[in-house]
Design an enzyme around this catalytic site. Structure first.
Site, PDB file in Angstrom:
ATOM      1  N   LYS A 204       0.813  -1.214   0.000  1.00 18.11           N
ATOM      2  CA  LYS A 204       0.000   0.000   0.000  1.00 18.11           C
ATOM      3  C   LYS A 204       0.851   1.271   0.000  1.00 18.11           C
ATOM      4  O   LYS A 204       2.054   1.248   0.263  1.00 18.11           O
ATOM      5  CB  LYS A 204      -0.960  -0.002   1.191  1.00 18.11           C
ATOM      6  CG  LYS A 204      -2.144  -0.949   1.015  1.00 18.11           C
ATOM      7  CD  LYS A 204      -3.155  -0.818   2.146  1.00 18.11           C
ATOM      8  CE  LYS A 204      -4.396  -1.651   1.861  1.00 18.11           C
ATOM      9  NZ  LYS A 204      -5.399  -1.559   2.948  1.00 18.11           N
ATOM     10  N   ARG A 238      -3.658 -10.048   5.199  1.00 17.88           N
ATOM     11  CA  ARG A 238      -4.241 -10.021   3.848  1.00 17.88           C
ATOM     12  C   ARG A 238      -3.168  -9.509   2.899  1.00 17.88           C
ATOM     13  O   ARG A 238      -2.730  -8.366   3.008  1.00 17.88           O
ATOM     14  CB  ARG A 238      -5.476  -9.113   3.824  1.00 17.88           C
ATOM     15  CG  ARG A 238      -6.189  -9.061   2.486  1.00 17.88           C
ATOM     16  CD  ARG A 238      -7.413  -8.153   2.561  1.00 17.88           C
ATOM     17  NE  ARG A 238      -8.133  -8.130   1.303  1.00 17.88           N
ATOM     18  CZ  ARG A 238      -7.881  -7.309   0.283  1.00 17.88           C
ATOM     19  NH1 ARG A 238      -6.903  -6.406   0.407  1.00 17.88           N
ATOM     20  NH2 ARG A 238      -8.588  -7.360  -0.822  1.00 17.88           N
TER      21      ARG A 238
END
Length: 259
Positions: A204, A238
């Site tokens: 991210k 995740r």
């Protein structure tokens, strides 16, 4: 939790899987590397992501759910959606978990579907929609406000009889770079909720913007944060890169043997 985005515009793997063979190859790879779940998303939730109709989201996801279960029938599939109708149809086609970035805020009927089908429900903290969330980053005390958000959401879910809950603090959602790291720094405080915590930081912007690189170069940073998160109580990671995440878990378990 291995991520399988079947969108053309996801920030890291959008558009990578163009046919059934490529999808099955990636799923096999993740399962062989140790993925416990496969999380399928058909609507990119990256900041400022464009709108996708419910029909299109279903057209992206359902064939993939069916394909995976045809070839890997024991796979536990999670569906990354905030829409109750998408959740319903996916569960009817064999999905087992609903991963909702809005915790029911974007579709009030989502709770009804989770109750009806009695599936585990992942509730994430966010504000607004993927298109507006990064304009909604003002907090007086971000961790306290997220904990209050979850206390209300958990109480509501339990009032409907939902007990199989997983929390996700929502790294990258309605949070600045510094706020993401403040949440990470204080992640152990989420233990007070007494529910499993999912952490999703894979490649991210909180990583690649810190290092002024791209998502392609954010794997090492991802592994570092995953390790920190495990030490602070995370139960599910995740990720796009399952092998490296499993290595984090293996080392963590080696130095923290279960009693």
């Amino acid at each position: 939790m291995g991520i399988l985005n079947v969108t053309p515009n996801s920030f890291f793997d959008g558009g990578r899987y163009e046919n059934e063979s490529e999808i099955l190859s990636q799923v096999r790879k993740m399962l062989d590397e140790g993925a416990t779940f496969i999380d399928i998303g058909g609507y990119s939730s990256k900041p400022k992501a464009e709108y996708v109709s419910e029909k299109e989201e279903l057209q992206r996801i359902i064939p993939i759910v069916n394909l995976i279960l045809e070839h890997f029938p024991e796979t536990v599939i999670s569906i990354d959606t905030f829409r109750s109708e998408v959740a319903r149809i996916c569960i009817e086609n064999g999905a087992s978990i609903i991963n909702d970035i809005s915790a029911g805020n974007l579709d009030e009927k989502m709770i009804e579907i989770v109750v009806k089908f009695d599936v585990p429900y992942i509730m994430m903290h966010s504000r607004g929609t993927p298109k507006t969330m990064q304009t909604m980053t003002h907090y007086e005390n971000i961790v306290r406000e997220i904990l209050f958000y979850f206390s209300e959401k958990v109480a509501m879910a339990r009032s409907f009889g939902i007990n199989d809950l997983i929390l996700d603090s929502g790294f990258g959602f309605a949070k600045t770079l510094d706020q993401n790291y403040e949440v990470l720094q204080k992640l152990e405080l989420f233990d007070m909720m007494e529910l499993p915590l999912l952490v999703g930081v894979s490649r991210k912007s909180m990583i690649y913007n810190l290092f002024k690189c791209t998502s392609e170069d954010a794997l090492n940073g991802t592994s570092i944060i995953n390790t920190i998160a495990l030490n602070k109580g995370a139960k599910i990671l995740r990720v796009h890169d399952v092998k490296e995440a499993v290595e984090c878990v293996t080392i963590f378990n080696k130095i923290n043997p279960k009693k």
